[in-house]
Design an enzyme around this catalytic site. Structure first.
Site, short mmCIF file in Angstrom:
data_model
loop_
_atom_site.label_atom_id
_atom_site.label_comp_id
_atom_site.label_asym_id
_atom_site.label_seq_id
_atom_site.Cartn_x
_atom_site.Cartn_y
_atom_site.Cartn_z
N TYR A 139 0.84 -1.21 0.00
CA TYR A 139 0.00 0.00 0.00
C TYR A 139 0.88 1.26 0.00
O TYR A 139 0.64 2.20 -0.76
CB TYR A 139 -0.88 -0.07 1.24
CG TYR A 139 -1.70 1.13 1.60
CD1 TYR A 139 -2.98 1.32 1.09
CD2 TYR A 139 -1.23 2.08 2.52
CE1 TYR A 139 -3.76 2.41 1.45
CE2 TYR A 139 -1.99 3.17 2.88
CZ TYR A 139 -3.26 3.33 2.36
OH TYR A 139 -4.02 4.42 2.73
N LYS A 143 1.19 4.19 -2.75
CA LYS A 143 0.85 5.59 -2.44
C LYS A 143 2.02 6.51 -2.81
O LYS A 143 1.81 7.65 -3.23
CB LYS A 143 0.49 5.76 -0.97
CG LYS A 143 -0.85 5.13 -0.56
CD LYS A 143 -2.05 5.86 -1.10
CE LYS A 143 -3.36 5.34 -0.49
NZ LYS A 143 -4.56 5.92 -1.16
N1 NAD Z 1 -8.70 5.90 6.89
C1 NAD Z 1 -7.42 6.24 6.99
O1 NAD Z 1 -6.82 6.22 8.08
C2 NAD Z 1 -6.68 6.69 5.75
C3 NAD Z 1 -5.41 7.27 5.92
C4 NAD Z 1 -4.70 7.67 4.79
C5 NAD Z 1 -5.26 7.51 3.54
N2 NAD Z 1 -6.50 6.95 3.41
C6 NAD Z 1 -7.04 6.81 2.05
O2 NAD Z 1 -8.34 7.34 1.97
C7 NAD Z 1 -9.06 6.67 0.93
C8 NAD Z 1 -10.41 6.23 1.45
O3 NAD Z 1 -10.21 5.32 2.52
P1 NAD Z 1 -11.28 5.08 3.66
O4 NAD Z 1 -10.54 5.08 4.93
O5 NAD Z 1 -12.45 5.96 3.46
O6 NAD Z 1 -11.65 3.53 3.35
P2 NAD Z 1 -13.03 2.78 3.19
O7 NAD Z 1 -12.66 1.33 3.17
O8 NAD Z 1 -14.04 3.27 4.17
O9 NAD Z 1 -13.52 3.20 1.73
C9 NAD Z 1 -12.90 2.74 0.57
C10 NAD Z 1 -13.96 2.60 -0.51
O10 NAD Z 1 -13.28 2.23 -1.72
C11 NAD Z 1 -14.07 1.24 -2.37
N3 NAD Z 1 -13.20 0.46 -3.25
C12 NAD Z 1 -12.19 -0.37 -2.89
N4 NAD Z 1 -11.65 -0.94 -3.97
C13 NAD Z 1 -12.33 -0.44 -5.05
C14 NAD Z 1 -12.25 -0.66 -6.45
N5 NAD Z 1 -11.37 -1.51 -6.97
N6 NAD Z 1 -13.09 0.02 -7.26
C15 NAD Z 1 -14.01 0.88 -6.74
N7 NAD Z 1 -14.14 1.11 -5.43
C16 NAD Z 1 -13.32 0.45 -4.59
C17 NAD Z 1 -14.68 0.42 -1.25
O11 NAD Z 1 -15.82 -0.29 -1.72
C18 NAD Z 1 -15.00 1.49 -0.21
O12 NAD Z 1 -16.31 2.02 -0.41
C19 NAD Z 1 -8.15 5.54 0.45
O13 NAD Z 1 -7.44 5.98 -0.69
C20 NAD Z 1 -7.19 5.36 1.61
O14 NAD Z 1 -5.95 4.81 1.20
C21 NAD Z 1 -7.22 6.54 4.48
#
Ligand code: NAD
Length: 250
Positions: A139, A143
């Site tokens: 991951y 990123k």
């Molecule tokens: N939550 C954290 O702590 C955090 C920190 C840094 C970055 N992020 C980034 O934020 C973004 C959102 O994460 P989140 O925490 O809301 O996660 P989450 O799991 O709540 O949401 C992710 C969404 O992406 C969808 N998804 C996954 N694979 C997919 C695909 N191949 N095609 C279409 N949709 C797909 C899932 O169905 C889900 O609805 C991500 O890019 C994640 O890397 C999150």
């Protein structure tokens, strides 16, 4: 007049978590929002957005997206927790596919058409894992690649009126943490201690940054990485305490 009146936004991964909050706020500020997700229906119905069932890693499906938005938010991602020595090739490929190949496919399909129109704003959802090691090797590598892709697209399409930026969050409580919290229910309380601002982040913290970069207020900003990390990457208070005694931090 609201900031995004008349703008059309497509947000990947907006069926949950951060993406869903970005969708909620864009709708509140006047945008027409399409939620592109493996499961877009629940969120789209709750928010009053348009659902688009899309796997961002499926090149044919991405190329079939015919509606060119004004705002593209590349947010969908998955993350495996398998430690490096046991990390399987398929897990590596899956993280690279959702985190890096998805935004590549979406960008290649839509940005040239935004450029033909002469305007557009793209926001990538990065992570502070791109700039220092916090676990999750595949991951994190993906990123880091996404930051590079962001810069390349910003330089290539800037002259055509399309801006491309990246928001890099640290810990944000969303469903992506559910499995870890099942294993370790006190995890979030423990993590709080690492954050200079004294708490972990919320989807709203990230959405505010995404909306700023997506908006005309950021008209002269492209290719940038905006960390939304509660000060985590500014320094390490625990380390400073060890070096200079606790008094130094009072
Ligand atoms: N939550 C954290 O702590 C955090 C920190 C840094 C970055 N992020 C980034 O934020 C973004 C959102 O994460 P989140 O925490 O809301 O996660 P989450 O799991 O709540 O949401 C992710 C969404 O992406 C969808 N998804 C996954 N694979 C997919 C695909 N191949 N095609 C279409 N949709 C797909 C899932 O169905 C889900 O609805 C991500 O890019 C994640 O890397 C999150």
């Amino acid at each position: 007049m609201a900031r995004f009146d008349g703008r059309r936004a497509l947000i990947t991964g907006a069926g949950s978590g951060i993406g869903m909050e970005v969708a909620r706020r864009l709708l509140a500020e006047g945008a027409d929002v399409t939620i592109a997700d493996l499961d877009p229906w629940r969120a789209a119905e709750e928010l009053g957005a348009t659902p688009l069932r899309l796997d961002v890693t499926d090149a044919a499906a991405v190329r079939a997206v015919d509606d060119v938005p004004d705002l593209l938010i590349n947010n969908a991602a998955t993350c495996t927790d398998t430690p490096f020595p046991e990390l399987g090739e398929q897990e590596w490929d899956a993280d690279l596919a959702s985190v890096l190949k998805g935004p590549f496919l979406m960008s290649q399909a839509l940005i040239p058409r935004m450029a033909e129109r002469g305007s557009g704003s793209v926001v990538m959802m990065g992570s502070i894992n791109a700039s220092a090691f916090f676990g999750n090797d595949a991951y994190s590598a993906a990123k880091a690649g996404l930051e590079s892709l962001t810069r390349g697209l910003a330089v290539r399409y800037g002259p055509k009126g399309v801006r491309v930026n990246l928001v890099a969050p640290a810990t944000i409580r969303t469903p992506i943490w559910d499995e870890r919290l099942t294993r370790d229910p006190a995890l979030m309380e423990r993590l709080t201690a690492w954050y200079p601002l004294g708490r972990i982040g919320t989807p709203a913290d990230v959405a505010a940054a995404v909306l700023f970069l997506a908006s005309d207020e950021a008209a002269w900003i492209t290719g940038t990485v905006l960390r939304v990390d509660g000060g985590l990457s500014a320094g390490n208070a625990r380390l400073v305490s060890d070096i200079l005694t606790e008094d130094y931090l009072r």
